[in-house]
Design an enzyme around this catalytic site. Structure first.
Site, mmCIF file in Angstrom:
data_model
loop_
_atom_site.group_PDB
_atom_site.id
_atom_site.type_symbol
_atom_site.label_atom_id
_atom_site.label_comp_id
_atom_site.label_asym_id
_atom_site.label_seq_id
_atom_site.Cartn_x
_atom_site.Cartn_y
_atom_site.Cartn_z
ATOM 1 C CG ASP A 113 1.681 48.027 -13.534
ATOM 2 O OD1 ASP A 113 1.818 49.129 -14.065
ATOM 3 O OD2 ASP A 113 2.028 46.960 -14.057
ATOM 4 C CE1 TYR A 162 -4.548 44.684 -7.030
ATOM 5 C CE2 TYR A 162 -6.508 46.029 -7.257
ATOM 6 C CZ TYR A 162 -5.499 45.513 -6.468
ATOM 7 O OH TYR A 162 -5.439 45.813 -5.136
ATOM 8 C CG PHE A 212 -3.587 49.740 -3.112
ATOM 9 C CD1 PHE A 212 -2.770 48.626 -2.980
ATOM 10 C CD2 PHE A 212 -2.995 50.994 -3.055
ATOM 11 C CE1 PHE A 212 -1.407 48.748 -2.795
ATOM 12 C CE2 PHE A 212 -1.631 51.138 -2.866
ATOM 13 C CZ PHE A 212 -0.830 50.008 -2.737
ATOM 14 C CG HIS A 250 3.623 47.468 -1.214
ATOM 15 N ND1 HIS A 250 2.670 46.484 -1.426
ATOM 16 C CD2 HIS A 250 3.426 48.397 -2.180
ATOM 17 C CE1 HIS A 250 1.949 46.811 -2.478
ATOM 18 N NE2 HIS A 250 2.374 47.958 -2.958
#
Length: 230
Positions: A74, A76, A87, A196
């Site tokens: 998703d 931010y 990221f 992750h």
């Protein structure tokens, strides 16, 4: 150029190379429904990233120039963070926890300084497709645009890349990204997996030490490709 919507704030151009590869996808009923959903969301709510950045990952990384793919989930959902690359954050924005851990691993793996900027356009411009599975989100509501068609579109992107003749390095971090393995021809491409970089996973030992960045560059060297300046 493909126009995502008619309103000025949602008028988005996608790189011609991607327009050509994905032209059939843009004409499918689900994508037209997705277009309408996103248009309404941006008209009625604060959403991220800004309209002109929704396809930024593609604009910075043309289809034929894609050497590495990193898959996020998703965008931010805080003010000023999302810039259309997974990221990544805009210049001057504090680094979110996952990005901090990514940079720490690069620092250890490649013995390079921790960077000031969290804007990963510098990676994308070298051939790293920073692909979120969902390309938009409502402010402060993580996952609010999931299940609306974006995943169908980005899965098609992965399949299209997988069908490409020249090998790509896929970096799949965490359970969600690893589910995309089924979309990738593992005989043709290179797949590196790990936990992750989020603190929950990283602090349990599933992220740090994966050395994905040096491994990726070694694969690129073996393929006679220019390495990524991480």
């Amino acid at each position: 150029m493909y126009k995502f919507a008619q309103k000025a704030e949602m008028s988005i151009n996608i790189h011609p190379s991607w327009k050509q590869e994905l032209k059939e996808e843009f004409e499918k009923p689900y994508f037209k429904q997705l277009t309408e959903f996103v248009r309404q969301e941006y008209a009625q709510h604060t959403c991220y990233p800004k309209g002109s950045d929704i396809f930024s990952a593609f604009d910075h990384c043309p289809f034929d120039g894609t050497k590495v793919v990193i898959i996020g989930q998703d965008p931010y959902h805080g003010p000023g963070q999302a810039n259309g690359l997974c990221f990544s954050v805009k210049e001057g924005i504090p680094h979110p926890p996952s990005l901090i851990n990514i940079f720490k691993e690069i620092q250890t793996d490649l013995s390079v300084p921790y960077p000031k900027s969290g804007n990963l356009e510098r990676w994308a411009d070298q051939g790293v497709l920073l692909l979120n599975a969902t390309l938009t989100v409502r402010a402060h509501q993580a996952g609010s645009h999931q299940g609306k068609g974006w995943e169908t579109f980005t899965d098609a992107v992965i399949r299209t890349l997988s069908a490409r003749e020249s090998p790509i390095v896929f970096l799949l971090w965490g359970g969600y990204a690893k589910k995309k393995i089924k979309l990738i021809d593992a005989d043709r491409h290179h797949i590196l997996t790990s936990g992750h970089p989020s603190p929950l996973s990283a602090n349990r030992g599933y992220w740090f030490g994966n050395r994905h960045f040096s491994q990726c560059n070694k694969i690129l060297t073996d393929l006679n490709n220019k390495v990524i300046g991480w």
